[in-house]
Each structure stands twice: as structure tokens, then as C-alpha cells.
Design a protein around this motif. Structure first.
Motif, PDB file in Angstrom:
ATOM      1  N   TRP A 234       4.218  -1.046 -10.550  1.00  0.00           N
ATOM      2  CA  TRP A 234       3.654  -1.478  -9.015  1.00  0.00           C
ATOM      3  C   TRP A 234       1.999  -1.545  -9.689  1.00  0.00           C
ATOM      4  CZ3 TRP A 234       0.099   2.325  -6.689  1.00  0.00           C
ATOM      5  CH2 TRP A 234      -0.132   2.075  -5.929  1.00  0.00           C
ATOM      6  N   ARG A 235       0.907  -2.199  -8.675  1.00  0.00           N
ATOM      7  CA  ARG A 235      -0.185  -2.487  -8.596  1.00  0.00           C
ATOM      8  C   ARG A 235      -0.870  -2.156  -7.230  1.00  0.00           C
ATOM      9  NH1 ARG A 235       1.256  -1.605 -12.939  1.00  0.00           N
ATOM     10  NH2 ARG A 235       0.322  -2.351 -15.361  1.00  0.00           N
ATOM     11  N   PRO A 236      -1.679  -1.075  -6.944  1.00  0.00           N
ATOM     12  CA  PRO A 236      -2.735  -0.890  -5.805  1.00  0.00           C
ATOM     13  C   PRO A 236      -2.966  -2.641  -4.912  1.00  0.00           C
ATOM     14  CG  PRO A 236      -3.739  -0.082  -7.290  1.00  0.00           C
ATOM     15  CD  PRO A 236      -2.472  -0.653  -8.367  1.00  0.00           C
ATOM     16  N   PRO A 237      -2.587  -2.697  -4.118  1.00  0.00           N
ATOM     17  CA  PRO A 237      -3.296  -4.763  -4.052  1.00  0.00           C
ATOM     18  C   PRO A 237      -5.003  -4.281  -3.917  1.00  0.00           C
ATOM     19  CG  PRO A 237      -2.976  -2.856  -1.727  1.00  0.00           C
ATOM     20  CD  PRO A 237      -1.935  -2.000  -3.178  1.00  0.00           C
ATOM     21  N   GLU A 238      -4.946  -5.101  -4.263  1.00  0.00           N
ATOM     22  CA  GLU A 238      -6.766  -5.736  -4.077  1.00  0.00           C
ATOM     23  C   GLU A 238      -6.848  -5.975  -2.855  1.00  0.00           C
ATOM     24  OE1 GLU A 238      -7.253  -8.949  -6.406  1.00  0.00           O
ATOM     25  OE2 GLU A 238      -6.066  -8.308  -8.501  1.00  0.00           O
TER      26      GLU A 238
ATOM     27  N   ASP B 105       1.082  -1.283  -0.029  1.00  0.00           N
ATOM     28  CA  ASP B 105      -0.010  -0.295  -0.534  1.00  0.00           C
ATOM     29  C   ASP B 105       1.062   1.322   0.020  1.00  0.00           C
ATOM     30  OD1 ASP B 105      -2.341   1.328   0.726  1.00  0.00           O
ATOM     31  OD2 ASP B 105      -1.730   2.310   2.118  1.00  0.00           O
ATOM     32  N   ARG B 106       0.317   1.945  -1.005  1.00  0.00           N
ATOM     33  CA  ARG B 106       1.315   3.568  -0.888  1.00  0.00           C
ATOM     34  C   ARG B 106       1.309   4.752   0.637  1.00  0.00           C
ATOM     35  NH1 ARG B 106       1.517   7.520  -6.177  1.00  0.00           N
ATOM     36  NH2 ARG B 106       2.884   8.334  -5.767  1.00  0.00           N
ATOM     37  N   THR B 107       0.106   4.307   0.327  1.00  0.00           N
ATOM     38  CA  THR B 107       0.067   5.078   1.689  1.00  0.00           C
ATOM     39  C   THR B 107       0.603   4.654   3.511  1.00  0.00           C
ATOM     40  OG1 THR B 107      -1.979   6.366   1.269  1.00  0.00           O
ATOM     41  CG2 THR B 107      -1.718   7.038   2.976  1.00  0.00           C
TER      42      THR B 107
ATOM     43  N   PRO C  59       5.375   4.973  -7.879  1.00  0.00           N
ATOM     44  CA  PRO C  59       5.797   3.537  -7.431  1.00  0.00           C
ATOM     45  C   PRO C  59       6.472   3.083  -8.664  1.00  0.00           C
ATOM     46  CG  PRO C  59       3.641   5.207  -7.863  1.00  0.00           C
ATOM     47  CD  PRO C  59       4.489   5.929  -7.273  1.00  0.00           C
TER      48      PRO C  59
ATOM     49  N   THR D  15       3.568   2.606   3.276  1.00  0.00           N
ATOM     50  CA  THR D  15       4.744   2.826   2.768  1.00  0.00           C
ATOM     51  C   THR D  15       5.349   4.037   3.455  1.00  0.00           C
ATOM     52  OG1 THR D  15       4.543   0.871   1.566  1.00  0.00           O
ATOM     53  CG2 THR D  15       6.500   2.133   0.949  1.00  0.00           C
TER      54      THR D  15
END
Length: 261
Positions: free
Chosen positions: A233-237, A196-198, A229, A200
Motif C-alpha cells: 500500500w502507498r498513500p494516494p498522491e 486513503d487510510r483515514t 495497510p 477508509t
């Protein structure tokens, strides 16, 4: 503080064994390990460290050596020509007569004279700047050690960048870290490979702040963290949640049967 005690101990032992005074010593730390034992209080510890340490001054050895070399060469050349004229009876050198003739025919308004004055003014301003500024821009002053006397410690900016790089690299999801440390600010650029970007980004900021808080610098560095990213990179489902159960028939004990009395 340990480095200061090592340096003091070494200076005392050298003076005791050889009778020589150690005016300067450098302690280079190649690795650090956590000290799990409790530190015994130093007898000369005060109420707390002073926060007034300043950046140490540079010796300016290279500029001073260049100026001294140029001045010595010019004076030696002129002295040789003067002695050759008055002692050996030779004629003055051509460069000296040409210089005298040139200065006699050129005034302050000529372009070569103005250009030479500008160059001399710039060199003089540069020398004054070197004399009035501390230099050593690659180090950061650390807080004085209580009871350490006039000794001061500094930390190289490259070492600060290395510590921050190691701390941020340990954050899960970070694949690449670049750190640029200045005199007042430090910039951390990290790449996100997964996660997750936020979350991390918050972890990277926390690791940066925690590392800066343990450096013991006189002036705290202001961090600036950037997390970008990676192309893959792909956001986690989102985690699927179980649907709520539908209400079924109510089960319970059977009703009592009616009997004739």
C-alpha cells in the motif's frame, strides 16, 4: 419476528392435525433478503420491545450424562457385589476388601487422602458452576418480539461475525477482514490495499456501527476497529492543482482621440 410467527404457525398446525403438542422448535434461516414491502403492524404489538431478555440456559446434557453414567456404573458394581455375597454366598470382591482395608489404615492427614479431597472439591465446584451459570456462550440474546409471549430468540456469534465481515468487505480499499465476536465486544481487523487510510477507516467504522445497529440484540456490542495497510500500500498522491494565471496586459476600448474644434 417472522421466525417467531413461522414457529407459532407450525406448532399450531401440528397440534391441529395430529393432536400433539410441540414443546420446542428451531427455525434456521439460511439466507436473508430485504423486504421492500411495508410491514403491517401486528395486532399485539405494544409500545416497544422490552430490553430485559437474558441469555438462555444450557441443558448441560454432556456433563449431566457423564455424572449419571459414572454414578450408575459405581452403584451397579457395588450392588452386584453385595447381592453376590448375600444371595449367592460368595466372598466379597477383592477391590471392596482392599478399599475397606485402605480406608482403615489411612487418615485425613495422608497425602493420598488430601489429594482425593482436593479432586473431589474441584469436581464439586465445577458441577456447582455448571448448575448456576446459563452456559450457551456461543449465542447472543435478541430483544423480545412484541406480542411473542415467552418465546425468545438468540443470534449465534459466528453469524454476527459473518455479517460484519460481509459489510466491511464491501468498503472500497479493504482487501482482508477478520472479525472476532465476544459476548460484549466485537473486534474487526481489516487490511487496506488502496485508497486513503483515514477515509477508509471512517468508512469501516460506519459500516460496523450500521450493521450492529440492525441486529436487534439486547445488549449492544462495543466495536473495536483496526485498519492496517498492506505491504504494497502507498498513500494516494495529492491531486495537482492548476497554478494561478499570471496577470496580463489590460485590454479595453481605445481612448478617444483629441480633435481640434
Amino acid at each position: 419476528e417472522t421466525g417467531e410467527r413461522v414457529r407459532t404457525r407450525m406448532a399450531d398446525r401440528v397440534a391441529e392435525l395430529s393432536g400433539l403438542t410441540v414443546r420446542a422448535a428451531t427455525v434456521r434461516v439460511q439466507s436473508l433478503a430485504a423486504d421492500r414491502a411495508a410491514r403491517s403492524p401486528h395486532p399485539s404489538d405494544g409500545a416497544g420491545p422490552s430490553r430485559r431478555a437474558r441469555r438462555p440456559w444450557s441443558g448441560r446434557r454432556v456433563p449431566a450424562a457423564l455424572v449419571a453414567l459414572v454414578g450408575t456404573g459405581a452403584c451397579a458394581l457395588l450392588l452386584y457385589d453385595v447381592l453376590a455375597v448375600h444371595v449367592a454366598g460368595r466372598g466379597p470382591a477383592a477391590w471392596r476388601t482392599d478399599a475397606v482395608d485402605w480406608t482403615a489404615t489411612h487418615g485425613p492427614g495422608d497425602t493420598p487422602v488430601v489429594a482425593g479431597g482436593v479432586v473431589a472439591a474441584v469436581l464439586g465446584a465445577w458441577l456447582l458452576w455448571l448448575a448456576l451459570t446459563p452456559g450457551l456462550r456461543g449465542v447472543l440474546p435478541m430483544a423480545p418480539v412484541p406480542g411473542g409471549g415467552p418465546r425468545r430468540a438468540v443470534l449465534e456469534r459466528s453469524a454476527v461475525a459473518g455479517l460484519l465481515r460481509d459489510a466491511v468487505t464491501a468498503v472500497p480499499g479493504v482487501t482482508d477482514v477478520r472479525v472476532r465476536c465476544g459476548r460484549r465486544r466485537v473486534r474487526v481487523r481489516a487490511r487496506l490495499g488502496f485508497g486513503d487510510r483515514t477515509t477508509t477507516h471512517t468508512a469501516v467504522r460506519t459500516a460496523t456501527a450500521a450493521t450492529l445497529g440492525t441486529l436487534g440484540l439486547t445488549r449492544s456490542l462495543k466495536p473495536r476497529v483496526t485498519l492496517r495497510p498492506e505491504p504494497h500500500w502507498r498513500p494516494p498522491e495529492p491531486t495537482p492543482t492548476a497554478p494561478p494565471a499570471e496577470p496580463g496586459p489590460v485590454t479595453g476600448p481605445p481612448p478617444p482621440k483629441e480633435t481640434d474644434s
